[in-house]
Design an enzyme around this catalytic site. Structure first.
Site, PDB file in Angstrom:
ATOM      1  N   LEU A 149      17.894 112.963  50.221  1.00  0.00           N
ATOM      2  CA  LEU A 149      17.470 113.796  51.354  1.00  0.00           C
ATOM      3  C   LEU A 149      16.597 114.961  50.899  1.00  0.00           C
ATOM      4  CD1 LEU A 149      20.742 113.998  53.533  1.00  0.00           C
ATOM      5  CD2 LEU A 149      18.947 112.277  53.549  1.00  0.00           C
ATOM      6  N   SER A 150      16.167 114.928  49.655  1.00  0.00           N
ATOM      7  CA  SER A 150      15.328 115.976  49.084  1.00  0.00           C
ATOM      8  C   SER A 150      16.008 117.340  49.079  1.00  0.00           C
ATOM      9  CB  SER A 150      13.959 116.073  49.773  1.00  0.00           C
ATOM     10  OG  SER A 150      13.084 116.748  48.896  1.00  0.00           O
ATOM     11  N   ASP A 167       1.589 108.559  50.482  1.00  0.00           N
ATOM     12  CA  ASP A 167       1.187 109.963  50.274  1.00  0.00           C
ATOM     13  C   ASP A 167       0.127 110.103  49.177  1.00  0.00           C
ATOM     14  OD1 ASP A 167       3.091 109.306  48.342  1.00  0.00           O
ATOM     15  OD2 ASP A 167       4.137 111.237  48.446  1.00  0.00           O
ATOM     16  N   GLU A 182       5.735 104.880  53.487  1.00  0.00           N
ATOM     17  CA  GLU A 182       6.273 104.992  52.122  1.00  0.00           C
ATOM     18  C   GLU A 182       5.213 104.578  51.108  1.00  0.00           C
ATOM     19  OE1 GLU A 182       8.907 107.019  51.252  1.00  0.00           O
ATOM     20  OE2 GLU A 182       9.968 105.815  52.743  1.00  0.00           O
ATOM     21  N   GLY A 221      20.483 114.755  44.834  1.00  0.00           N
ATOM     22  CA  GLY A 221      20.211 113.401  44.360  1.00  0.00           C
ATOM     23  C   GLY A 221      20.603 112.341  45.372  1.00  0.00           C
ATOM     24  N   TYR A 235       6.772 103.743  39.235  1.00  0.00           N
ATOM     25  CA  TYR A 235       5.925 104.546  40.131  1.00  0.00           C
ATOM     26  C   TYR A 235       4.560 104.762  39.490  1.00  0.00           C
ATOM     27  CZ  TYR A 235      10.232 105.830  42.618  1.00  0.00           C
ATOM     28  OH  TYR A 235      11.415 105.800  43.288  1.00  0.00           O
ATOM     29  N   SER A 266      25.129 128.745  42.024  1.00  0.00           N
ATOM     30  CA  SER A 266      25.154 127.596  42.932  1.00  0.00           C
ATOM     31  C   SER A 266      26.594 127.328  43.341  1.00  0.00           C
ATOM     32  CB  SER A 266      24.585 126.351  42.247  1.00  0.00           C
ATOM     33  OG  SER A 266      24.961 125.199  43.000  1.00  0.00           O
ATOM     34  N   ASP A 271       7.749 116.349  51.109  1.00  0.00           N
ATOM     35  CA  ASP A 271       9.081 116.933  51.227  1.00  0.00           C
ATOM     36  C   ASP A 271       9.019 118.408  51.571  1.00  0.00           C
ATOM     37  OD1 ASP A 271       9.625 114.425  50.329  1.00  0.00           O
ATOM     38  OD2 ASP A 271      10.621 115.043  48.471  1.00  0.00           O
TER      39      ASP A 271
HETATM   40  P1  ADP Z   1      16.884 114.980  45.784  1.00  0.00           P
HETATM   41  O1  ADP Z   1      15.784 115.959  45.984  1.00  0.00           O
HETATM   42  O2  ADP Z   1      16.546 113.631  46.285  1.00  0.00           O
HETATM   43  O3  ADP Z   1      18.199 115.462  46.310  1.00  0.00           O
HETATM   44  P2  ADP Z   1      16.307 115.590  43.058  1.00  0.00           P
HETATM   45  O4  ADP Z   1      16.712 114.985  41.768  1.00  0.00           O
HETATM   46  O5  ADP Z   1      14.859 115.715  43.345  1.00  0.00           O
HETATM   47  O6  ADP Z   1      17.071 114.798  44.213  1.00  0.00           O
HETATM   48  O7  ADP Z   1      16.905 117.056  43.162  1.00  0.00           O
HETATM   49  C1  ADP Z   1      18.280 117.273  42.926  1.00  0.00           C
HETATM   50  C2  ADP Z   1      18.416 118.466  42.017  1.00  0.00           C
HETATM   51  O8  ADP Z   1      18.130 119.675  42.771  1.00  0.00           O
HETATM   52  C3  ADP Z   1      19.828 118.672  41.518  1.00  0.00           C
HETATM   53  O9  ADP Z   1      20.067 117.890  40.367  1.00  0.00           O
HETATM   54  C4  ADP Z   1      19.808 120.155  41.209  1.00  0.00           C
HETATM   55  O10 ADP Z   1      19.143 120.383  40.005  1.00  0.00           O
HETATM   56  C5  ADP Z   1      18.977 120.715  42.353  1.00  0.00           C
HETATM   57  N1  ADP Z   1      19.861 121.093  43.456  1.00  0.00           N
HETATM   58  C6  ADP Z   1      19.995 120.474  44.650  1.00  0.00           C
HETATM   59  N2  ADP Z   1      20.945 121.077  45.407  1.00  0.00           N
HETATM   60  C7  ADP Z   1      21.426 122.096  44.684  1.00  0.00           C
HETATM   61  C8  ADP Z   1      22.440 123.099  44.876  1.00  0.00           C
HETATM   62  N3  ADP Z   1      23.142 123.135  46.005  1.00  0.00           N
HETATM   63  N4  ADP Z   1      22.663 123.981  43.893  1.00  0.00           N
HETATM   64  C9  ADP Z   1      21.932 123.936  42.755  1.00  0.00           C
HETATM   65  N5  ADP Z   1      20.990 123.032  42.510  1.00  0.00           N
HETATM   66  C10 ADP Z   1      20.736 122.115  43.441  1.00  0.00           C
HETATM   67 MG    MG Z   2      13.872 115.763  45.142  1.00  0.00          MG
END
Ligand code: ADP
Ligand code: MG
Length: 389
Positions: free
Chosen positions: A124-125, A36, A33, A121, A221, A67, A171
């Site tokens: 898990l990316s 990278d 962690e 969010g 960060y 979505s 990721d």
């Molecule tokens: P993480 O990558 O850790 O889940 P991030 O903030 O980097 O969190 O990314 C989350 C964002 O990715 C969401 O707020 C949305 O904008 C987009 N996203 C993730 N999954 C979906 C989905 N199923 N449909 C539409 N957008 C998505």
């Molecule tokens: Mg992300």
């Protein structure tokens, strides 16, 4: 989730059949962690939670994207997406599409449907899963052939330039390239990787979401990166070969720790020791020495908490509760920190006890009970259906 579900959802939504279906998994970093951006090593796995994308070409230059999770449909001209005019989730689709189109004008308008069980969010990316699934589906549809590193860079640039998130390489790389049953050891300098078989026996990795995201993460960060640069400067003055903390040994850090400014010194000690732990963890996994792997996870957490100072009260509490459960070999915060998730390695039979302990003892934020997922090391992204001509 499977191909026929995606086909059906696409037809129901757009009244036409889809041409390509692609999928990409989320990821969990097991260890490594904040290494990278220091040219170091990371050891993530791809999750069984995945994002699927179905697409069909259009004759015009319109993009229609839906979505399922957000139950939201938007339309924009392929070259005319503007961040201010559209919800944030469209940035990932618009970014990937615009970048592909900059490379190759064969990508015209399209209809696109997203279906995912990677919690957005949730640490898990889901963002990399979405970028990779969209990039694979759209490049396949347009007949644009890209090498893995080109796809990774394209997904990453979409996240940087369109979603405004300056992420590292990990990721997108693991989501694209992981092999089932294996962890993914990535050298963030050379981009070389190895698939490390995970012989977990009666054990399993679980991810527990703290339900907390602290706002100070972004500024902290940036500060950590600055402190790492200061540490690199210190060592470069003594050895011109040093380009990154990757090039500094733990012995060198120990020998100089008293003379250095205290914060860069502690940051360096975390990064350099974390690189060693990551390589040791990969070796332990290869040797199926899970006890050692768990020990390294616990050491990693301590180092992130005490030297790098990116943990939080919630993450520390979760790690403490989980490691006290019988059958747990190790646990640590995963991801950037200041909230997010904890990953643990445990006997499968103890998962219920972990859930109970967390429910009983974790002071979760109001309305946000900690969620637990089991995650088996899963396969990287793929095109599942292609009727592109
Ligand atoms: P993480 O990558 O850790 O889940 P991030 O903030 O980097 O969190 O990314 C989350 C964002 O990715 C969401 O707020 C949305 O904008 C987009 N996203 C993730 N999954 C979906 C989905 N199923 N449909 C539409 N957008 C998505
Ligand atoms: Mg992300």
């Amino acid at each position: 989730m499977n191909v026929s579900e995606l086909r059906d959802r696409f037809s129901a939504r757009f009244q036409r059949t889809c041409a390509v279906v692609a999928r990409a998994p989320g990821r969990v970093n097991l260890i490594g962690e904040h290494t990278d951006y220091n040219d170091g090593f990371v050891l993530p796995i791809a999750t069984e939670q995945e994002t699927w994308v179905a697409v069909a070409p259009r004759k015009d230059h319109a993009v229609r994207a839906y979505s399922t999770e957000f139950d939201d449909q938007r339309t924009w001209p392929i070259d005319g997406w503007l961040a201010d005019d559209f919800p944030h989730w469209t940035a990932y689709v618009a970014g990937v599409a615009a970048l592909l189109r900059q490379r190759d004008a064969r990508l015209n308008g399209f209809d696109l449907l997203i279906r995912s069980d990677v919690p957005p969010g949730g640490g898990l990316s889901s963002s990399a899963a979405l970028e990779n699934a969209a990039a694979l589906a759209l490049s396949e549809m347009a007949g644009i052939s890209l090498q893995p590193n080109e796809l990774i860079d394209l997904s990453r640039r979409a996240e940087h330039d369109f979603a405004g998130v300056p992420c590292g390489l990990m990721d997108q790389s693991v989501s694209l390239l992981a092999e089932p049953g294996c962890a993914f050891l990535l050298d963030c300098r050379s981009r070389e990787f190895q698939h490390i078989p995970c012989d977990l026996g009666e054990h399993v990795f679980v991810v527990i979401d703290s339900g907390v995201r602290h706002k100070l993460a972004t500024s902290e960060y940036a500060r950590r990166q600055q402190e790492c640069r200061q540490a690199v400067e210190y060592f470069r003055r003594r050895d011109t070969q040093v380009r990154a903390l990757r090039d500094v040994s733990l012995d060198a850090v120990r020998a100089h720790i008293e003379q250095m400014d205290p914060l860069p010194a502690r940051r360096a000690r975390h990064v350099v020791s974390e690189n060693e732990r990551t390589l040791a963890a990969a070796a332990a996994l290869r040797a199926a020495d899970l006890t050692q792997f768990g020990r390294l996870m616990i050491e990693s957490h301590r180092s992130l908490r005490d030297d790098y100072q990116v943990s939080s009260q919630e993450l520390d509490q979760l790690v403490e509760i989980i490691t006290a459960v019988d059958g747990v070999l190790g646990a640590r915060m995963t991801g950037g920190g200041f909230g997010g998730c904890v990953v643990a390695l445990t006997r499968e039979a103890s998962v219920g006890r972990i859930e109970q302990a967390v429910r009983a003892d974790y002071d979760s934020p109001p309305g946000k009970a900690a969620r637990l997922h089991r995650t088996h090391p899963s396969r990287g992204a793929s095109v599942e259906v292609s009727e592109a001509t």
